[in-house]
Design an enzyme around this catalytic site. Structure first.
Site, PDB file in Angstrom:
ATOM      1  N   THR B 313       0.853  -1.308   0.064  1.00 60.41           N
ATOM      2  CA  THR B 313       0.119  -0.147   0.041  1.00 60.41           C
ATOM      3  C   THR B 313       0.984   1.437   0.005  1.00 60.41           C
ATOM      4  O   THR B 313       0.701   2.274  -0.632  1.00 60.41           O
ATOM      5  CB  THR B 313      -0.996   0.128   1.083  1.00 60.41           C
ATOM      6  OG1 THR B 313      -1.842  -1.318   1.009  1.00 60.41           O
ATOM      7  CG2 THR B 313      -1.942   1.301   1.330  1.00 60.41           C
ATOM      8  N   TRP B 316       2.660   1.564  -3.380  1.00 62.39           N
ATOM      9  CA  TRP B 316       1.586   2.053  -4.453  1.00 62.39           C
ATOM     10  C   TRP B 316       1.858   3.574  -4.688  1.00 62.39           C
ATOM     11  O   TRP B 316       1.698   4.021  -5.733  1.00 62.39           O
ATOM     12  CB  TRP B 316       0.201   1.492  -4.204  1.00 62.39           C
ATOM     13  CG  TRP B 316      -0.572   1.960  -5.100  1.00 62.39           C
ATOM     14  CD1 TRP B 316      -0.938   1.035  -6.431  1.00 62.39           C
ATOM     15  CD2 TRP B 316      -1.475   3.012  -5.350  1.00 62.39           C
ATOM     16  NE1 TRP B 316      -1.977   1.846  -7.081  1.00 62.39           N
ATOM     17  CE2 TRP B 316      -2.211   3.107  -6.476  1.00 62.39           C
ATOM     18  CE3 TRP B 316      -1.795   4.265  -4.376  1.00 62.39           C
ATOM     19  CZ2 TRP B 316      -3.114   3.873  -6.912  1.00 62.39           C
ATOM     20  CZ3 TRP B 316      -2.554   4.958  -5.065  1.00 62.39           C
ATOM     21  CH2 TRP B 316      -3.203   5.157  -6.125  1.00 62.39           C
ATOM     22  N   HIS B 317       1.858   4.072  -3.391  1.00 64.33           N
ATOM     23  CA  HIS B 317       1.870   5.620  -3.388  1.00 64.33           C
ATOM     24  C   HIS B 317       3.207   6.203  -4.139  1.00 64.33           C
ATOM     25  O   HIS B 317       3.032   7.554  -4.472  1.00 64.33           O
ATOM     26  CB  HIS B 317       1.667   6.223  -1.980  1.00 64.33           C
ATOM     27  CG  HIS B 317       0.223   5.932  -1.522  1.00 64.33           C
ATOM     28  ND1 HIS B 317      -0.056   4.751  -0.789  1.00 64.33           N
ATOM     29  CD2 HIS B 317      -0.825   6.811  -1.620  1.00 64.33           C
ATOM     30  CE1 HIS B 317      -1.384   4.896  -0.747  1.00 64.33           C
ATOM     31  NE2 HIS B 317      -2.122   6.112  -1.051  1.00 64.33           N
ATOM     32  N   GLY B 318       4.293   5.634  -3.899  1.00 70.72           N
ATOM     33  CA  GLY B 318       5.392   6.174  -4.801  1.00 70.72           C
ATOM     34  C   GLY B 318       6.666   5.136  -4.414  1.00 70.72           C
ATOM     35  O   GLY B 318       6.636   4.679  -3.532  1.00 70.72           O
TER      36      GLY B 318
END
Lengths: 369, 464
Positions: B313, B316-318
């Site tokens: 998770t 996924w953001h960076g």
């Protein structure tokens, strides 16, 4: 209104707003220039495959769509009003209002800019003045933020530090400090400039430091054009305009003004009503931007001459020195290369030289040539 | 193309609406597909092909998975689809991160690839994965019409910033959807409110963060202002985009699931994640956590599952360690809550709110840190590390400058205004209906004014 009706009306209102503005964007006539921002507006960007692939076209189109948006200045005014009155912002686009004035925050001192200004002054001194036994003076006009930013809780430039830095680099000049001679009311409410009607005492003080006595009386005349200063346009708010007052007396009326805005001498005017009407009203004074102007006083009791290197603040104060000099030459090196001055001006031995620049100009001096 | 721009609002959207209205029913998906491809091409002309390849690959895999249902080949095609989708995402998003870490560990200097990240790749990859996995599971039939599938993946309202719309949620609407004034009106309201959230509050909070970063006069209070402003920025920006997507979806007859539900009123970190970026949370739950065994595994395996899911998770953001730490931070918090705190927080809602807000604020400081050192210095700053003063001159000025917006942001992040509006509507429906129309028109004009002012650039020498 029932919810069912609301749904229809809401859809209609959105559609009208969206499509009316969209059609105005698509079919409206593009403008070339923004008077409020004093800049050329973006035109429709060039389309090439390369510019499409590297997204340059899209970026330029974004700017174009903003610049050419219908009722652009009205919308900018809506934003400024929202920022101040809805979101309680202290400033917007660096513009802020306090004590009945609108001004623009200064930001930080830019030492490369100060160095550039000092380097240009040094060049003028070395090239034209050093060998002529001249009395050279330097005075700095504080931005009006000096009088209103910090006292109203806004960040302000360290004016003492900025001026001190310049003085260190211009030790061949005698500094005339006018900071404590000026007040906020000496500046226009909607503009960055100072008011000519308040300048006789400043001119007298500077002249006194140069060994010249000024005590003429002036008549105050009101220009019949409302003066919407530069910050009115930038904020796009409907602010109350200032009044421009210009000073006259017999001495000024007899002076001969010669303008060199085209490079050759031609008769000029002390107060340019035509320019004031057509452009920025502050251009009333010595016709605004001009590489150099001479003011000759045929009734002077002296043959002393004064050379003023200046920015636009000099336009309104320069005429007030005419009383004490046979000739005042007002030079703006933003509009003429310093290197060319020798072929245009004879710097006379024994004259006075005044470098009169605003803090804003010194801190953003790339235009000095 | 960004929703919050003049080219989108006054050039693209009106054109698409006209084309969509005049197109016959059977061509409406084609209009949406072509306009979505143009929308994507405008921002990423070079990568539009990548998205099309992804779509074609997903389409073919979906058909083959269905064709070989019940046979090993079906699983192979699913695996192929997952590997290719994740592989492309990994290559474009994580290759340099991996090389960078490989170099750091081995001391080698493998050159970085310096690949630009295709916009929206994380969103459309996850949508395609959900499609092929759902087809494999038999939850949805494979889409036979390539235009319909492509319209789903590329649908411009949710293409670049989510929410992650699952094929199963919109499969029926892709073939048959209704358009009504009620839906369009709801969509308009949602779109304008989202636009206003992003432009009027989110962007202002971002500007405050910028002021903080550039300041040489920081203080403890300034660090807290920054941390709160960044939380509000992310919330108003992201939930604003989700609102715009949901609103646009409704205008075109789609029902996208909610993505945010006032996360800052949560009483625990677990609740926060049930309210924050819900489409991502549920995606990881359904396509990673549950396939790994979910809760029905041993104690240690459960810990491992949770850590893997939360690390992913975060990633996924960076592609950076602060995102990994951010994800793991929440993973560990959730485990602690589940084991020790759940009942206590439920019984003490006030403490729960304070506890959650504090930890969420810290989490976003981690999220926005430039690097590992930045995490420590930013969190340290919140507690006065380095001898910074409690308050500074610039802090006071920023509070004066952004104070009202901060309060508006904080209030706007709770359902307070919505509840007041609902109460008023119960009593004065007619008045509230008129007020709503006026309010939305004013918001649209204000947002437009902010767009127009974006190119404000006075000539520097005007004043001299």
């Amino acid at each position: 209104m029932t919810t069912k009706t609301k749904n229809i009306v809401q859809t209609a209102v959105f559609a009208v707003l969206l499509f009316a503005l969209a059609f105005a964007c698509w079919f409206g006539r593009d403008k070339d220039f923004s008077n409020d921002e004093r800049r050329v507006l973006a035109s429709f960007p060039e389309i090439t495959w390369e510019r499409l692939l590297n997204v340059e076209f899209m970026k330029d189109f974004d700017t174009y769509s903003q610049d050419q948006f219908p009722l652009r200045d009205t919308f900018r005014g809506v934003k400024t009003a929202a920022q101040f009155y809805v979101f309680g912002r202290a400033e917007t686009n660096d513009l802020y209002m306090a004590e009945g004035h609108i001004s623009k925050l200064d930001g930080e001192a830019s030492y490369p800019m100060l160095d550039h200004a000092a380097e240009r002054f040094q060049y003028l001194y070395d090239t034209y003045l050093a060998d002529k036994n001249m009395n050279i003076y330097f005075s700095v006009v504080p931005d009006k933020n000096y009088f209103m930013a910090e006292s109203n809780g806004y960040p302000a430039l360290d004016y003492a530090k900025l001026t001190g830095y310049m003085l260190d680099k211009t030790q061949y000049m005698e500094y005339i400090d006018i900071y404590d001679k000026l007040y906020l009311d000496d500046y226009y409410c909607t503009d960055s400039h100072w008011r000519q009607e308040n300048l006789p005492r400043i001119a007298a003080y500077i002249a006194d430091k140069m060994g010249v006595k000024l005590d003429a009386e002036y008549t105050e005349n009101v220009l019949n054009i409302p003066f919407e200063g530069v910050y009115v346009g930038q904020s796009a708010l409907p602010l109350k305009p200032d009044t421009i007052v210009y000073l006259t007396n017999e001495i000024l009326e007899n002076c001969i003004v010669t303008s060199y805005d085209t490079g050759t001498a031609k008769p000029g005017v002390m107060y340019d009503f035509e320019k004031a009407e057509k452009g920025d009203a502050y251009d009333l004074y010595l016709s605004g931007a001009n590489p150099f102007v001479t003011i000759e006083n045929p009734n002077a009791e002296t043959d002393r001459e004064l050379y003023i290197f200046r920015d636009s603040f000099g336009s309104s104060i320069a005429p007030l020195f005419a009383e004490g000099y046979a000739k005042v030459t007002v030079i703006d090196i933003r509009y003429v290369q310093s290197a060319f001055l020798g072929s245009l001006i004879d710097f006379t031995n024994g004259s006075d030289v005044l470098f009169l620049y605003s803090t804003g100009m010194l801190n953003s001096s790339l235009g000095l040539r | 193309m960004l929703f919050s721009s003049i080219p989108f609002l006054y050039y693209f959207l009106p054109c698409v609406l006209i084309l969509y209205i005049i197109a016959p029913k059977k061509l409406k998906n084609s209009v949406l597909l072509l306009s979505s491809l143009f929308f994507y091409w405008w921002g990423e002309p070079r990568y539009v092909i990548l998205m099309v390849i992804n779509i074609v690959f997903g389409y073919v895999c979906g058909l083959l998975i269905e064709k070989f249902r019940g046979r090993a080949a079906s699983k192979w095609f699913l695996t192929l689809s997952v590997v290719v989708s994740i592989g492309l995402l990994g290559y474009f998003k994580y290759a340099d991160f991996l090389i960078d870490n490989f170099n750091a560990v081995t001391g080698l200097s493998v050159p970085l690839l310096k690949i630009a990240l295709p916009i929206g790749i994380s969103f459309y990859t996850f949508q395609l994965l959900s499609y092929t996995i759902d087809v494999y599971r038999g939850d949805v039939p494979a889409q036979k019409n390539p235009i319909t599938l492509a319209a789903y993946v590329a649908l411009f309202p949710q293409l670049i910033a989510g929410p992650i719309v699952r094929y199963s949620d919109v499969a029926l609407q892709l073939n048959e959807r209704t358009h009504s004034f009620e839906y369009i009106s709801l969509g308009i309201r949602r779109f304008i409110i989202g636009l206003a959230k992003k432009v009027l509050i989110g962007d202002a909070m971002f500007a405050l963060c910028d002021v903080f970063r550039a300041s040489g006069d920081k203080s403890v209070l300034f660090y807290w202002m920054y941390a709160i402003a960044f939380c509000l920025h992310v919330y108003f920006d992201f939930s604003g985009y989700s609102d715009m997507a949901i609103g646009l979806g409704k205008i075109f007859g789609f029902d996208f699931l909610e993505n945010f539900n006032y996360p800052f009123i949560s009483k625990s970190a677990s609740e926060f994640w049930r309210r924050w970026h819900m489409s991502l949370g549920s995606w990881f739950r359904d396509y990673v956590y549950i396939p790994m065994g979910g809760n029905r595994v041993g104690k240690y395996r459960l810990v491992l599952n949770l850590l893997v899911v939360w690390m992913l998770t975060g990633l996924w953001h960076g592609a950076a360690w602060n995102f990994v730490i951010w994800g793991l931070y929440f993973g560990i918090l959730l485990m602690i809550e589940k084991r020790f705190l759940a009942k206590f927080l439920e019984k003490n809602p006030v403490i729960g709110h304070i506890y959650t807000l504090f930890l969420v604020i810290i989490s976003f400081v981690i999220f926005n840190a430039a690097d590992m050192r930045g995490i420590f210095s930013d969190i340290g700053g919140l507690f006065g590390a380095g001898g910074i003063p409690l308050i500074s001159k610039e802090t006071v000025y920023c509070l004066k400058d952004y104070g009202v917006l901060l309060i508006m942001g904080i209030v706007g992040a709770t359902p307070l205004m919505k509840n007041i509006a609902l109460k008023l509507r119960e009593k004065k429906e007619s008045v509230m209906n008129v007020a709503e129309i006026v309010f939305l028109a004013v918001l649209l004009i204000m947002v437009t004014a902010y767009f127009v002012d974006g190119s404000f650039s006075p000539f520097l020498y005007f004043r001299f």
